[in-house]
Design a protein around this motif. Sequence first.
Motif, PDB file in Angstrom:
ATOM      1  N   ARG A 158       0.827  -1.205   0.000  1.00 31.87           N
ATOM      2  CA  ARG A 158       0.000   0.000   0.000  1.00 31.87           C
ATOM      3  C   ARG A 158       0.864   1.260   0.000  1.00 31.87           C
ATOM      4  N   ASP A 159       0.382   2.286  -0.659  1.00 35.04           N
ATOM      5  CA  ASP A 159       1.012   3.597  -0.613  1.00 35.04           C
ATOM      6  C   ASP A 159       0.794   4.161   0.788  1.00 35.04           C
ATOM      7  N   GLN A 192       0.903   7.173   1.966  1.00 30.45           N
ATOM      8  CA  GLN A 192       0.144   8.426   2.023  1.00 30.45           C
ATOM      9  C   GLN A 192      -1.347   8.213   1.780  1.00 30.45           C
ATOM     10  N   ILE A 246      -1.002  -0.575  -4.256  1.00 26.49           N
ATOM     11  CA  ILE A 246      -0.268  -0.262  -5.486  1.00 26.49           C
ATOM     12  C   ILE A 246       0.309  -1.523  -6.128  1.00 26.49           C
ATOM     13  N   ARG A 299       8.666   0.753  -8.402  1.00 24.90           N
ATOM     14  CA  ARG A 299       8.848   0.090  -7.100  1.00 24.90           C
ATOM     15  C   ARG A 299       9.633  -1.210  -7.222  1.00 24.90           C
TER      16      ARG A 299
END
Length: 147
Positions: A51-52, A54, A59, A82
């Motif tokens: 997960r991102d 922010q 993702i 990534r």
Amino acid sequence: MPNDNVTADLDILVTDELDAADAAVISDGLRAYYVSQAGFYDLRPLAVFVRDPQTGKVIGGLHGRSEFGLVYVAWFFLPEDRRRAGIGSRVLAMAEEEGRRRGCTRIALTTLSIEAPGFYRKQGYEVAATINCEPPGLTRYYMMKKL
């Protein structure tokens, strides 16, 4: 050769639209068959999400299942920005560890020659089989690893 007396009253259809209720007929039927033959059926979904931090949005990651002592990775994706940072190795290691926790002794997956066979080899996976695909030069690798 099919017995026409058995198939004459059936509609057999090919489709690319998967209805959940129709698919359940197949999965429920297989589940009942496995239980009748093996005495149990232990399919459990398995997912590792990235997960991102922010946004909290997924993702990438992987998902698949465990059953009969095998983890099977159906899908594994990370965005290009990534990759090569150790994230994929961590995700795969987490799936392997969860497989061990579930009592699995092997993990299997498929990958294409344009995807990541080298990555999986570095993680200790061995090629169990290959199939040539289209277009010519594209190969699907069936890979596995003992846990």
